[in-house]
Design a protein around this motif. Structure first.
Motif, PDB file in Angstrom:
ATOM      1  N   LEU A 723       6.349  -4.906  18.539  1.00  0.00           N
ATOM      2  CA  LEU A 723       6.665  -3.513  18.212  1.00  0.00           C
ATOM      3  C   LEU A 723       5.956  -3.112  16.917  1.00  0.00           C
ATOM      4  N   ILE A 724       5.180  -2.016  16.979  1.00  0.00           N
ATOM      5  CA  ILE A 724       4.442  -1.517  15.811  1.00  0.00           C
ATOM      6  C   ILE A 724       4.856  -0.065  15.574  1.00  0.00           C
ATOM      7  N   ALA A 725       5.331   0.212  14.327  1.00  0.00           N
ATOM      8  CA  ALA A 725       5.736   1.575  13.962  1.00  0.00           C
ATOM      9  C   ALA A 725       4.521   2.350  13.481  1.00  0.00           C
ATOM     10  N   ILE A 726       4.328   3.547  14.017  1.00  0.00           N
ATOM     11  CA  ILE A 726       3.263   4.461  13.578  1.00  0.00           C
ATOM     12  C   ILE A 726       3.967   5.707  13.056  1.00  0.00           C
ATOM     13  N   THR A 727       3.916   5.927  11.705  1.00  0.00           N
ATOM     14  CA  THR A 727       4.760   6.972  11.117  1.00  0.00           C
ATOM     15  C   THR A 727       4.089   7.587   9.902  1.00  0.00           C
ATOM     16  N   GLY A 728       4.528   8.759   9.554  1.00  0.00           N
ATOM     17  CA  GLY A 728       4.065   9.419   8.335  1.00  0.00           C
ATOM     18  C   GLY A 728       4.905   9.077   7.121  1.00  0.00           C
ATOM     19  N   TYR A 729       5.957   8.256   7.306  1.00  0.00           N
ATOM     20  CA  TYR A 729       6.857   7.871   6.209  1.00  0.00           C
ATOM     21  C   TYR A 729       6.505   6.461   5.754  1.00  0.00           C
ATOM     22  N   GLY A 730       6.079   6.344   4.500  1.00  0.00           N
ATOM     23  CA  GLY A 730       5.629   5.037   4.023  1.00  0.00           C
ATOM     24  C   GLY A 730       6.359   4.524   2.807  1.00  0.00           C
ATOM     25  N   GLN A 731       7.565   5.063   2.518  1.00  0.00           N
ATOM     26  CA  GLN A 731       8.323   4.579   1.369  1.00  0.00           C
ATOM     27  C   GLN A 731       8.906   3.204   1.655  1.00  0.00           C
ATOM     28  N   ALA A 732       9.349   2.538   0.573  1.00  0.00           N
ATOM     29  CA  ALA A 732       9.895   1.192   0.723  1.00  0.00           C
ATOM     30  C   ALA A 732      11.108   1.196   1.636  1.00  0.00           C
ATOM     31  N   GLU A 733      11.965   2.234   1.498  1.00  0.00           N
ATOM     32  CA  GLU A 733      13.148   2.268   2.348  1.00  0.00           C
ATOM     33  C   GLU A 733      12.799   2.484   3.817  1.00  0.00           C
ATOM     34  N   ASP A 734      11.638   3.190   4.074  1.00  0.00           N
ATOM     35  CA  ASP A 734      11.199   3.382   5.453  1.00  0.00           C
ATOM     36  C   ASP A 734      10.771   2.056   6.085  1.00  0.00           C
TER      37      ASP A 734
END
Length: 765
Positions: A723-734
Motif C-alpha cells: 500500500l502506497i499513499a499518494i497525498t498532498g499532506y506531508g506533515q509528520a502527523e500525516d
C-alpha cells in the motif's frame, strides 16, 4: 609617672670618680658640691647637654634647669635637711638643641661629719612624652565632658559579669539619679523605662546583642521623672576569646525635641512621601526623567526616576555632546527657540550616544519665567522610547524584506510556469509527434521540479519555525554524508562547468543526525555555492574532526558576501544582490532553513567572506559521535537497487481522473499492469477481480477516504498487498496516521517519479 631605673642614687653614682653603674645608665646623673657646682656627670648627661666633660665640670646645676623649676629643686634639697635624704621633683632640663624636656629628678644629699649637707646627687629620668600624653588626655577628657554636657549626652559601660552600669554624671542627671551616683544595676536603669515600652526595650536589646554588632535603640523614660522624654542609646558590645559577652559601652542622649518635631511633621511628610512615591512609580514605569536647564549659567540637571536624591549636573554643552551627531543641531535649535519664547512643536525626539549603545528618547519642555518675565529655566520631561524605536525599525525592515520576498516569490514561481506553458502550447499545436517532444517534456519536468523545490522550502521553514519537525537521529558516517551530497549536486556543477573537490581525511568519523535533514543541509549549502560561483569556478568541501566536533566546510570562489549583508545572512528572506535575470540571489530561505536544522542537531554554522568577489566559506560544526561498536552508515540518497523484471499488478485510486490516468500511464512504461478507479467503491469492486499486489491510493477521496480504503483493501485482497499513499499532506502527523492505517510508503504530491518507480522495483523484488 617617673621611670624606675632599678638603682638607688647611691648605687648609681657610688663613690668612684667614674662609677660603672652611672656610666651605662640611660639617665641624666650628676653630683654637685654644696655651692651647686658640678663635680661629676655621666656620659648620658654629656650627650644630653651636648658638651664635653671639661665644659660641664664646674658649671652650676642651675645652668641646665629651667628657671621656673629651680625653686622646686631647692625646696626638695631643703626638705632633706632634717628628714630623709631622698626627695623627688619634676623639673625641665635644657637639651643641646635648646628644648626643655620634663624629667623626674631623684635627689639625695650627703652629710659631712658635722651632719651638714656636703653635696647632692641627682638622677633625672625623662618623662617628657608621658607627661605630654597625660596632659593631652586630661584636656581631651575635659573637652569630652563639656561636649557631653552641651549635647545632654551621657556615657556608660555595662559590666556583664557584675550587671553593673558605670556612668558619667550627665547620664545620672538624665535619669534623675541623686547627685554623686556613678553606677547602678542594669535592672535599676530598666525600671526607668515607661512600662509600655519596657518589653519592646528588652526584646530589641537582646536581639541587638545577639547580632554581635553596634546598635541603636530609642525608648521613653517614665513621666514621673519629668516631662515625657525620648532617649536614644548607641552601644557597642565586646566579647572575650571564647565568644562570651564581657561588656557593652556607649552613649545615651536626649532626642525629645527631635521626636516632637517629627510628630508635628509626620502628617505632612506622609502626604509628601505618598505623592512622591506615586510620582517616582509613574516615572519609573514610564522610564521618565525630569531635566532642568538653568539659564543663569546654562547648567543642566537631571533627576533619575529610581532615586529622588540622585541629581546629575553638567554644563549644557557637555550634555549636548552626548546627543547623537545627526540630532545635535536640531535639538539645540529647539532649545534656543524655547528660550527665545517661541513655541515649536510639542514633542521632540533624539538619540543619546552611550559607550556601547544608542538610546532613543522623546520629550517636551516648558519655559519658566520670573515675576518680571525674564526666562529663568527650561523644565522638560524625557521618555525612553528605545524599545519602541527598535520595534519600528524592525517592522520597517521586516516589511521591506516581506515586499522583496513577495516580489521575488512571484518572479520565481513565474519562472518555471512560463516554459511549462510554452511547452504545452507547442505540444498542442503539433498535430503529429515530432522529435522536439522529448526536449519539451524534459523542460516541463525540470521546471516542475524547480517549482516543487520552491514550495518545499516555504513549507519546511514554516514547519521548523512552528516546531513541527521531529528529527530521527541515527549514526551517520561523515564521509558517506559528504559524498552523497556531492552526488546530488553533481549534475548542477557539471552544467556550470565548475570543479568540485572533496577532502575527508578521517573516514571513520561519525555523527548522530537525521539522515534526510543532514542531506538537506549539505545539498542546500552546495547548491548555494554552485549558484553564486561563476562558470569555470571551483568548490571545495572538506570534513575534519577533533575529539568533540566534526567540521564540514564548503568553500567557493564565487561572488562573496558584502560586509553589510554578512551579519544578516541567516535572517529569513535575506538575499544578496540580484541581477534582473535572477541568475544570482534567491528567496532568502535556504540559509535560514539550514541554520535552524543545524541548531536542531545541537550544532553551529558560520559564514565567512573576505568581501564581494572573493568567495565564501560555510562551516557546519556538529557534535562528534563516539562509539566503540561498529555501525553501518545511514543511507542519504536512494539506492540503485536491482530492478525486478516481474510484472506488478497496480491498482491506482484517485478522484482526479487526470492524476490517476497519468500515473497509470507512467507505471505502464515500466511494463506493469494497471487498473484505475476513481472512487473507493469502484476500487473495492475492481480489487476482487483484478487482485492487485500494489495499490496507489489518494488520501483525500470523497466518502470513504484513503485511510479507510486501505483497511478495506487489506481485507479483500488475501495475498500480500503493498500500500502506497499518494497525498498532498506531508506533515509528520500525516505520515504517522498513514503508517497507523497500514500504508507501507508515503509520497507527497507532486510525486518524485524516479523515487516512486525505484521503490516499486525494490519492493517488488
Amino acid at each position: 609617672m617617673a621611670k624606675d631605673t632599678g638603682l638607688t642614687v647611691e648605687q648609681a653614682t657610688g663613690s668612684e670618680a667614674d662609677p660603672a653603674p652611672a656610666r651605662f645608665l640611660p639617665a641624666f646623673v650628676w653630683r654637685a658640691s654644696r655651692d651647686g657646682s658640678i663635680i661629676y656627670a655621666n656620659p648620658w648627661a654629656y650627650r644630653y647637654l651636648g658638651a664635653l666633660p671639661d665644659a660641664v665640670i664646674g658649671l652650676n646645676w642651675r645652668t641646665f634647669v629651667h628657671e621656673k623649676d629651680v625653686a622646686a629643686v631647692l625646696d626638695a634639697v631643703r626638705q632633706t635637711k632634717d628628714g630623709p635624704l631622698l626627695r623627688n621633683a619634676d623639673v625641665r632640663l635644657l637639651r643641646a638643641d635648646g628644648e626643655f624636656r620634663w624629667h623626674t629628678l631623684h635627689l639625695q644629699a650627703t652629710r659631712d661629719q658635722h651632719g651638714n649637707i656636703a653635696d647632692t646627687v641627682g638622677v633625672a629620668i625623662d618623662i617628657h612624652e608621658s607627661r605630654y600624653a597625660w596632659a593631652l588626655y586630661e584636656a581631651n577628657e575635659r573637652r569630652l565632658r563639656a561636649a557631653f554636657q552641651a549635647a545632654r549626652m551621657g556615657g556608660w559601660e555595662w559590666n556583664m559579669k557584675t550587671h553593673m552600669v558605670h556612668m558619667t554624671a550627665e547620664l545620672a542627671k538624665i535619669y534623675a539619679l541623686p547627685e554623686g551616683v556613678e553606677s547602678a544595676t542594669i535592672e535599676e536603669l530598666s525600671e526607668h523605662v515607661v512600662p509600655e515600652d519596657r518589653e519592646v526595650y528588652h526584646r530589641k536589646l537582646d536581639e541587638f546583642l545577639r547580632r554581635r554588632a553596634p546598635f541603636e535603640l530609642d525608648y521613653r523614660l517614665k513621666e514621673e521623672l519629668g516631662p515625657c522624654r525620648w532617649l536614644r542609646m548607641r552601644g557597642h558590645p565586646e566579647y572575650d576569646a571564647e565568644g562570651r559577652l564581657v561588656r557593652v559601652y556607649g552613649v545615651s542622649f536626649d532626642i525629645s525635641e527631635q521626636r516632637i518635631r517629627e510628630e508635628q511633621l509626620s502628617q505632612a511628610q506622609s502626604a509628601i512621601e505618598a505623592r512622591s512615591l506615586r510620582l517616582r512609580a509613574a516615572m519609573q514605569a514610564a522610564k521618565l526623567r525630569i531635566v532642568t536647564l538653568d539659564l543663569s549659567d546654562w547648567t543642566l540637571s537631571r533627576e533619575s526616576a529610581g532615586d529622588r536624591h540622585r541629581i546629575a549636573r553638567m554644563p549644557y554643552q557637555v550634555a549636548l555632546c552626548r546627543v547623537h551627531a545627526d540630532d545635535r543641531a536640531a535639538l539645540d535649535r529647539y532649545v534656543r527657540r524655547l528660550v527665545d519664547g517661541e513655541a515649536p512643536r510639542a514633542n521632540f525626539e533624539f538619540r543619546i550616544q552611550h559607550a556601547r549603545r544608542e538610546q532613543w528618547v522623546s520629550g517636551s519642555a516648558l519655559l519658566q519665567r520670573d515675576d518680571t518675565g525674564k526666562p529663568l529655566r527650561l523644565i522638560g520631561s524625557i521618555l525612553d522610547i528605545t524599545a519602541r524605536k527598535r520595534l519600528e525599525l524592525m517592522l520597517r525592515e521586516s516589511s521591506r524584506r516581506k515586499d522583496e520576498f513577495l516580489a521575488m516569490l512571484a518572479h520565481e514561481l513565474r519562472n518555471p510556469l512560463a516554459p511549462m506553458r510554452t511547452a504545452i502550447a507547442l505540444l498542442q499545436k503539433s498535430a503529429q509527434p515530432d522529435a522536439r517532444e522529448p526536449d519539451l517534456l524534459g523542460l516541463m519536468q525540470r521546471q516542475a521540479e524547480h517549482m516543487t523545490r520552491i514550495v518545499d522550502d516555504l513549507l519546511e521553514v514554516s514547519r521548523i519555525t512552528q516546531g513541527r519537525i521531529a528529527l530521527k537521529h541515527e549514526p551517520i558516517l561523515v564521509v558517506t554524508a559528504v559524498y552523497h551530497a556531492v552526488e546530488s549536486v553533481a549534475s548542477l556543477v557539471e552544467g556550470r562547468a565548475q570543479q568540485i573537490h572533496v577532502e575527508v581525511p578521517d573516514a571513520t568519523s561519525w555523527i548522530c543526525a537525521d539522515a534526510t535533514r543532514m542531506s538537506q543541509i549539505l545539498v542546500n549549502i552546495l547548491n548555494n555555492a554552485s549558484k553564486y560561483t561563476p562558470e569555470g569556478g571551483s568548490i571545495r568541501i572538506t570534513a575534519q574532526a577533533d575529539a568533540e566536533w566534526v567540521s564540514i566546510v564548503v568553500a567557493d570562489t564565487g561572488s562573496g558576501v558584502s560586509p553589510e549583508l554578512l551579519p544578516h545572512i541567516f535572517d529569513l528572506f535575506s538575499q544578496g544582490e540580484r541581477t534582473l535575470d535572477r541568475s544570482e540571489g534567491g528567496l532568502g530561505i535556504g540559509l535560514s532553513l539550514v541554520k535552524k536544522l543545524v541548531e536542531m542537531h545541537d550544532g553551529r554554522i558560520s559564514v565567512r567572506s573576505p568581501g564581494p568577489g572573493k568567495g565564501t566559506s560555510v562551516t557546519v560544526d556538529l557534535p562528534r559521535l563516539h562509539h566503540h561498536e561498529r555501525h553501518s552508515a545511514a543511507i542519504l540518497s536512494p539506492l540503485d537497487a536491482p530492478r525486478d523484471a516481474s510484472v506488478r499488478h497496480i491498482l491506482i485510486v484517485d478522484d482526479n481522473r487526470d492524476a490517476a490516468d497519468s500515473l497509470a500511464m507512467l507505471c505502464e512504461t515500466e511494463d506493469h499492469v494497471t487498473r484505475v478507479a476513481y472512487s473507493s467503491a469502484e476500487a473495492l469492486e475492481a480489487a476482487q477481480v483484478f487482485k492487485p499486489d500494489v495499490a496507489l491510493l489518494d488520501i483525500g477521496l470523497p466518502g470513504m477516504d484513503g485511510y479507510e480504503l486501505a483497511g478495506a483493501l487489506r481485507a479483500v485482497c488475501k495475498a500480500p498487498l503493498l500500500l502506497i499513499a499518494i497525498t498532498g499532506y506531508g506533515q509528520a502527523e500525516d505520515r504517522i496516521r498513514a503508517q497507523a492505517a497500514g500504508f507501507d510508503l508515503h509520497f507527497v504530491k507532486p510525486v518524485n517519479v524516479e523515487s516512486l518507480l525505484k521503490s516499486l522495483s525494490v519492493r517488488a523484488s
